[in-house]
Design an enzyme around this catalytic site. Structure first.
Site, PDB file in Angstrom:
ATOM      1  N   ILE A 160     -28.184 137.587  56.801  1.00  0.00           N
ATOM      2  CA  ILE A 160     -27.972 137.166  58.190  1.00  0.00           C
ATOM      3  C   ILE A 160     -29.299 136.656  58.751  1.00  0.00           C
ATOM      4  O   ILE A 160     -30.309 137.365  58.711  1.00  0.00           O
ATOM      5  CB  ILE A 160     -27.408 138.344  59.005  1.00  0.00           C
ATOM      6  CG1 ILE A 160     -25.979 138.622  58.522  1.00  0.00           C
ATOM      7  CG2 ILE A 160     -27.421 138.044  60.506  1.00  0.00           C
ATOM      8  CD1 ILE A 160     -25.443 139.958  58.888  1.00  0.00           C
ATOM      9  N   GLU A 190     -26.595 134.309  67.079  1.00  0.00           N
ATOM     10  CA  GLU A 190     -26.962 135.714  66.827  1.00  0.00           C
ATOM     11  C   GLU A 190     -25.757 136.543  66.377  1.00  0.00           C
ATOM     12  O   GLU A 190     -25.917 137.595  65.755  1.00  0.00           O
ATOM     13  CB  GLU A 190     -27.538 136.378  68.093  1.00  0.00           C
ATOM     14  CG  GLU A 190     -28.750 135.711  68.707  1.00  0.00           C
ATOM     15  CD  GLU A 190     -28.421 134.397  69.391  1.00  0.00           C
ATOM     16  OE1 GLU A 190     -27.255 134.188  69.816  1.00  0.00           O
ATOM     17  OE2 GLU A 190     -29.334 133.553  69.485  1.00  0.00           O
ATOM     18  N   ASN A 217     -19.853 125.215  46.846  1.00  0.00           N
ATOM     19  CA  ASN A 217     -19.954 124.422  48.086  1.00  0.00           C
ATOM     20  C   ASN A 217     -21.180 123.507  48.058  1.00  0.00           C
ATOM     21  O   ASN A 217     -21.114 122.366  48.528  1.00  0.00           O
ATOM     22  CB  ASN A 217     -19.996 125.341  49.313  1.00  0.00           C
ATOM     23  CG  ASN A 217     -18.609 125.762  49.744  1.00  0.00           C
ATOM     24  OD1 ASN A 217     -17.835 124.954  50.255  1.00  0.00           O
ATOM     25  ND2 ASN A 217     -18.277 127.026  49.516  1.00  0.00           N
ATOM     26  N   GLU A 270     -10.810 125.141  47.613  1.00  0.00           N
ATOM     27  CA  GLU A 270     -10.500 123.706  47.519  1.00  0.00           C
ATOM     28  C   GLU A 270     -10.633 123.034  48.878  1.00  0.00           C
ATOM     29  O   GLU A 270     -11.111 121.909  48.993  1.00  0.00           O
ATOM     30  CB  GLU A 270      -9.081 123.518  46.971  1.00  0.00           C
ATOM     31  CG  GLU A 270      -9.028 123.631  45.461  1.00  0.00           C
ATOM     32  CD  GLU A 270      -7.606 123.718  44.926  1.00  0.00           C
ATOM     33  OE1 GLU A 270      -6.668 123.312  45.647  1.00  0.00           O
ATOM     34  OE2 GLU A 270      -7.436 124.202  43.789  1.00  0.00           O
ATOM     35  N   VAL A 289     -22.646 137.464  64.142  1.00  0.00           N
ATOM     36  CA  VAL A 289     -22.181 137.131  62.789  1.00  0.00           C
ATOM     37  C   VAL A 289     -20.817 136.432  62.873  1.00  0.00           C
ATOM     38  O   VAL A 289     -19.866 136.982  63.445  1.00  0.00           O
ATOM     39  CB  VAL A 289     -22.066 138.405  61.918  1.00  0.00           C
ATOM     40  CG1 VAL A 289     -21.569 138.066  60.521  1.00  0.00           C
ATOM     41  CG2 VAL A 289     -23.410 139.115  61.846  1.00  0.00           C
ATOM     42  N   ASP A 290     -20.753 135.223  62.327  1.00  0.00           N
ATOM     43  CA  ASP A 290     -19.531 134.398  62.345  1.00  0.00           C
ATOM     44  C   ASP A 290     -19.049 134.107  63.761  1.00  0.00           C
ATOM     45  O   ASP A 290     -17.853 133.855  63.986  1.00  0.00           O
ATOM     46  CB  ASP A 290     -18.390 135.057  61.534  1.00  0.00           C
ATOM     47  CG  ASP A 290     -18.753 135.220  60.067  1.00  0.00           C
ATOM     48  OD1 ASP A 290     -19.473 134.371  59.532  1.00  0.00           O
ATOM     49  OD2 ASP A 290     -18.312 136.217  59.457  1.00  0.00           O
ATOM     50  N   ASN A 299     -22.371 127.252  59.045  1.00  0.00           N
ATOM     51  CA  ASN A 299     -21.944 128.164  57.979  1.00  0.00           C
ATOM     52  C   ASN A 299     -20.495 127.847  57.629  1.00  0.00           C
ATOM     53  O   ASN A 299     -19.736 127.358  58.471  1.00  0.00           O
ATOM     54  CB  ASN A 299     -22.033 129.609  58.488  1.00  0.00           C
ATOM     55  CG  ASN A 299     -21.590 130.624  57.456  1.00  0.00           C
ATOM     56  OD1 ASN A 299     -21.992 130.565  56.289  1.00  0.00           O
ATOM     57  ND2 ASN A 299     -20.748 131.558  57.864  1.00  0.00           N
ATOM     58  N   HIS A 352     -17.088 129.801  56.331  1.00  0.00           N
ATOM     59  CA  HIS A 352     -16.520 131.147  56.146  1.00  0.00           C
ATOM     60  C   HIS A 352     -15.095 131.000  55.613  1.00  0.00           C
ATOM     61  O   HIS A 352     -14.329 130.175  56.105  1.00  0.00           O
ATOM     62  CB  HIS A 352     -16.525 131.906  57.475  1.00  0.00           C
ATOM     63  CG  HIS A 352     -16.004 133.296  57.332  1.00  0.00           C
ATOM     64  ND1 HIS A 352     -16.758 134.314  56.792  1.00  0.00           N
ATOM     65  CD2 HIS A 352     -14.793 133.832  57.609  1.00  0.00           C
ATOM     66  CE1 HIS A 352     -16.027 135.413  56.747  1.00  0.00           C
ATOM     67  NE2 HIS A 352     -14.829 135.160  57.242  1.00  0.00           N
ATOM     68  N   GLY A 360     -22.456 128.554  44.163  1.00  0.00           N
ATOM     69  CA  GLY A 360     -22.842 127.250  44.703  1.00  0.00           C
ATOM     70  C   GLY A 360     -21.810 126.152  44.554  1.00  0.00           C
ATOM     71  O   GLY A 360     -22.168 124.966  44.516  1.00  0.00           O
TER      72      GLY A 360
HETATM   73  C1  GRF Z   1     -17.356 130.589  49.945  1.00  0.00           C
HETATM   74  O1  GRF Z   1     -16.066 131.130  49.936  1.00  0.00           O
HETATM   75  C2  GRF Z   1     -17.874 130.508  51.354  1.00  0.00           C
HETATM   76  O2  GRF Z   1     -16.907 130.291  52.311  1.00  0.00           O
HETATM   77  C3  GRF Z   1     -18.477 131.873  51.567  1.00  0.00           C
HETATM   78  O3  GRF Z   1     -19.022 132.214  50.314  1.00  0.00           O
HETATM   79  C4  GRF Z   1     -18.355 131.530  49.276  1.00  0.00           C
HETATM   80  C5  GRF Z   1     -19.390 130.807  48.486  1.00  0.00           C
HETATM   81  O4  GRF Z   1     -18.897 130.145  47.369  1.00  0.00           O
HETATM   82  N1  GRF Z   1     -19.386 131.885  52.674  1.00  0.00           N
HETATM   83  P1  GRF Z   1     -19.835 129.168  46.538  1.00  0.00           P
HETATM   84  O5  GRF Z   1     -21.090 129.929  46.177  1.00  0.00           O
HETATM   85  O6  GRF Z   1     -20.143 127.976  47.390  1.00  0.00           O
HETATM   86  O7  GRF Z   1     -19.034 128.823  45.326  1.00  0.00           O
END
Ligand code: GRF
Length: 205
Positions: A89, A144, A14, A174, A146-147, A104, A106, A12
């Protein structure tokens, strides 16, 4: 007030970047709830620490009904769903009800190093093994595929010959922590427009 639900499956960091952006007054929105894909993940601790409502919707308990259960929890409660390290998903009605309202993050430059089974350190390992000199992260809408949804923002980092996957992950993270709150901010201000499979962003970036 613009309301979001954050879905997470891991540490978590992010989610934390969103919390910190709100606390600093940079992001004007409310995290209505955090939904974890299993018990015990640190993302849920971070949410609880801030007094944010948390739920767990696990595959173990809900099987193919995971997306429907999430929809039940968030329907009419949030303006945007943010997948912040969420590994399942989403499928079915939630994609229709929240069309263009799910994003999302990625950890690569989509359309490279993405798609089914490309997550976590696997992404960075594949990047390093490929010999590319740049990687990065992408915030995109979820559909629908993925990515495969429209790309909102990307940020680039260098890849060095000596990099380990963990070092590259750290460098990319970062950038993720800056990019995701920025995307939420601009979407909340209605400054991201989708035109023919591409996005146009107004406002400062
Ligand atoms: C991140 O690298 C994000 O891009 C990917 O999963 C990772 C999650 O990291 N989808 P965190 O749990 O937010 O530290």
């Amino acid at each position: 007030m613009f309301k979001i639900a954050v879905l997470a499956s891991g540490g978590g960091s992010n989610l934390q970047s969103i919390i910190d952006s709100i606390d600093k007054g940079y992001l004007n929105c409310k995290i209505e709830m955090v939904i974890g894909s299993k018990e015990g993940i640190y993302a849920l601790e971070r949410a609880k620490h801030k007094g944010i409502a948390t739920y767990v919707v696990s595959k173990k308990e809900y099987g193919v009904k995971v997306s429907d259960k999430i929809l039940e929890l968030i329907k009419d409660k949030v303006d945007l769903i943010v997948l912040a390290g969420y590994l399942s998903i989403l499928q079915g009605d939630i994609l229709k009800e929240f069309k263009n309202k799910i994003i999302n993050i990625h950890p690569s430059l989509i359309p490279s190093f993405c798609g089914p089974k490309m997550y976590g350190l696997k992404v960075h390992e594949a990047v390093i093994n490929s010999g590319v000199k740049f990687s990065g992260c992408t915030v995109h809408f979820v559909n629908e595929d993925v990515d495969g949804g429209e790309i909102i923002f990307q940020e680039v980092v260098p890849v060095y010959f000596e990099d380990t996957k963990e070092e590259l992950q750290k460098r990319v993270l970062e950038k993720e922590h800056i990019l995701l709150p920025k995307a939420i901010d601009l979407i909340s201000k209605n400054e991201v427009e989708i035109i023919n499979g591409k996005t146009r962003t107004r406002g400062v970036f």
